[in-house]
Design a protein around this motif. Structure first.
Motif, PDB file in Angstrom:
ATOM      1  N   ALA A  95       0.853  -1.190   0.000  1.00 45.17           N
ATOM      2  CA  ALA A  95       0.000   0.000   0.000  1.00 45.17           C
ATOM      3  C   ALA A  95       0.888   1.238   0.000  1.00 45.17           C
ATOM      4  O   ALA A  95       1.959   1.251   0.595  1.00 45.17           O
ATOM      5  N   LEU A  96       0.452   2.286  -0.674  1.00 42.26           N
ATOM      6  CA  LEU A  96       1.226   3.530  -0.761  1.00 42.26           C
ATOM      7  C   LEU A  96       0.737   4.534   0.271  1.00 42.26           C
ATOM      8  O   LEU A  96      -0.462   4.561   0.600  1.00 42.26           O
ATOM      9  N   PRO A  97       1.631   5.397   0.758  1.00 40.37           N
ATOM     10  CA  PRO A  97       1.177   6.482   1.626  1.00 40.37           C
ATOM     11  C   PRO A  97       0.287   7.432   0.821  1.00 40.37           C
ATOM     12  O   PRO A  97       0.383   7.507  -0.407  1.00 40.37           O
ATOM     13  N   GLU A  98      -0.583   8.186   1.476  1.00 42.57           N
ATOM     14  CA  GLU A  98      -1.604   8.990   0.800  1.00 42.57           C
ATOM     15  C   GLU A  98      -1.069   9.956  -0.258  1.00 42.57           C
ATOM     16  O   GLU A  98      -1.623  10.002  -1.362  1.00 42.57           O
ATOM     17  N   PRO A  99      -0.015  10.753  -0.020  1.00 46.04           N
ATOM     18  CA  PRO A  99       0.436  11.647  -1.106  1.00 46.04           C
ATOM     19  C   PRO A  99       0.859  10.865  -2.361  1.00 46.04           C
ATOM     20  O   PRO A  99       0.541  11.253  -3.482  1.00 46.04           O
ATOM     21  N   ALA A 100       1.536   9.757  -2.162  1.00 47.57           N
ATOM     22  CA  ALA A 100       1.963   8.937  -3.305  1.00 47.57           C
ATOM     23  C   ALA A 100       0.763   8.232  -3.936  1.00 47.57           C
ATOM     24  O   ALA A 100       0.740   7.984  -5.135  1.00 47.57           O
ATOM     25  N   ALA A 101      -0.247   7.889  -3.126  1.00 49.72           N
ATOM     26  CA  ALA A 101      -1.433   7.193  -3.635  1.00 49.72           C
ATOM     27  C   ALA A 101      -2.188   8.081  -4.617  1.00 49.72           C
ATOM     28  O   ALA A 101      -2.702   7.589  -5.642  1.00 49.72           O
ATOM     29  N   GLN A 102      -2.274   9.380  -4.351  1.00 47.63           N
ATOM     30  CA  GLN A 102      -2.962  10.293  -5.273  1.00 47.63           C
ATOM     31  C   GLN A 102      -2.244  10.350  -6.615  1.00 47.63           C
ATOM     32  O   GLN A 102      -2.872  10.295  -7.670  1.00 47.63           O
ATOM     33  N   ALA A 103      -0.927  10.454  -6.580  1.00 47.85           N
ATOM     34  CA  ALA A 103      -0.152  10.468  -7.824  1.00 47.85           C
ATOM     35  C   ALA A 103      -0.291   9.134  -8.552  1.00 47.85           C
ATOM     36  O   ALA A 103      -0.395   9.087  -9.784  1.00 47.85           O
ATOM     37  N   ALA A 104      -0.305   8.041  -7.789  1.00 49.78           N
ATOM     38  CA  ALA A 104      -0.447   6.707  -8.396  1.00 49.78           C
ATOM     39  C   ALA A 104      -1.814   6.560  -9.061  1.00 49.78           C
ATOM     40  O   ALA A 104      -1.927   5.952 -10.130  1.00 49.78           O
ATOM     41  N   ARG A 105      -2.874   7.104  -8.439  1.00 51.42           N
ATOM     42  CA  ARG A 105      -4.213   7.028  -9.044  1.00 51.42           C
ATOM     43  C   ARG A 105      -4.237   7.794 -10.369  1.00 51.42           C
ATOM     44  O   ARG A 105      -4.807   7.332 -11.349  1.00 51.42           O
ATOM     45  N   ALA A 106      -3.604   8.967 -10.391  1.00 56.48           N
ATOM     46  CA  ALA A 106      -3.554   9.750 -11.637  1.00 56.48           C
ATOM     47  C   ALA A 106      -2.791   8.982 -12.709  1.00 56.48           C
ATOM     48  O   ALA A 106      -3.234   8.875 -13.857  1.00 56.48           O
ATOM     49  N   LYS A 107      -1.618   8.458 -12.332  1.00 50.92           N
ATOM     50  CA  LYS A 107      -0.817   7.687 -13.294  1.00 50.92           C
ATOM     51  C   LYS A 107      -1.575   6.418 -13.709  1.00 50.92           C
ATOM     52  O   LYS A 107      -1.545   6.014 -14.860  1.00 50.92           O
ATOM     53  N   GLY A 108      -2.287   5.809 -12.750  1.00 52.88           N
ATOM     54  CA  GLY A 108      -3.084   4.611 -13.044  1.00 52.88           C
ATOM     55  C   GLY A 108      -4.162   4.889 -14.075  1.00 52.88           C
ATOM     56  O   GLY A 108      -4.429   4.068 -14.952  1.00 52.88           O
ATOM     57  N   GLY A 109      -4.778   6.067 -13.995  1.00 53.54           N
ATOM     58  CA  GLY A 109      -5.791   6.443 -14.981  1.00 53.54           C
ATOM     59  C   GLY A 109      -5.204   6.549 -16.375  1.00 53.54           C
ATOM     60  O   GLY A 109      -5.793   6.081 -17.351  1.00 53.54           O
ATOM     61  N   GLU A 110      -4.032   7.158 -16.462  1.00 52.63           N
ATOM     62  CA  GLU A 110      -3.346   7.263 -17.767  1.00 52.63           C
ATOM     63  C   GLU A 110      -2.995   5.878 -18.304  1.00 52.63           C
ATOM     64  O   GLU A 110      -3.207   5.584 -19.486  1.00 52.63           O
TER      65      GLU A 110
END
Length: 148
Positions: A95-110
């Protein structure tokens, strides 16, 4: 001496495509259209015509049954493959920490959009994974035809 009965004339209406097929068939066989029509009607009305139709239907149902069995097997393989992948991914991805999780969700969408585009291209042109697996294993391509 054989007594020959006089044939009875009838008038029928045929679809233009059926008439064209009858005309072409008669010309290829160099036979009168009435002789071919008489043979077709006699065959249709013969007692064994129903048995032949039943045999054709039974053969087709057997083919459909074999295809359905292969389809069920292939779907089962796909479901198991997905389940193994998801289990592996869930157990190995931390699991990623919250700041990294937001960036991961954006990258995941791409990445997801890219994945869907690539999937669409692959489905449009092939080859399908099932064919590649069969080729790798030296089997058939599930079309019913042995690999050449």
């Amino acid at each position: 001496m054989t007594v020959r009965k006089k044939k009875v004339q009838i008038s029928v209406y045929l679809d233009p495509a059926v008439m064209t097929a009858l005309t072409d068939y008669a010309a290829r066989r160099d036979q009168p259209q009435s002789l071919i029509a008489e043979a077709a009607i006699a065959s249709f009305l013969s007692p064994d015509a129903a048995e032949r139709r039943e045999a054709v239907i039974a053969k087709r149902l057997d083919q459909l049954d074999r295809r359905m069995i292969r389809l069920e097997r292939d779907v089962g393989i796909a479901v198991e493959t997905l389940a193994v992948f998801v289990r592996f991914w869930l157990t190995t991805t931390p699991a990623l920490p919250e700041p990294a999780a937001q960036a991961a969700r954006a990258k995941g969408g791409e990445r997801y959009d890219s994945f869907v585009t690539a999937l669409g291209r692959r489905l449009a042109r092939g080859p399908k994974l099932l064919q590649e697996i069969a080729e790798d294993l030296g089997g058939d391509d599930h079309s019913g035809q042995p690999r050449s």
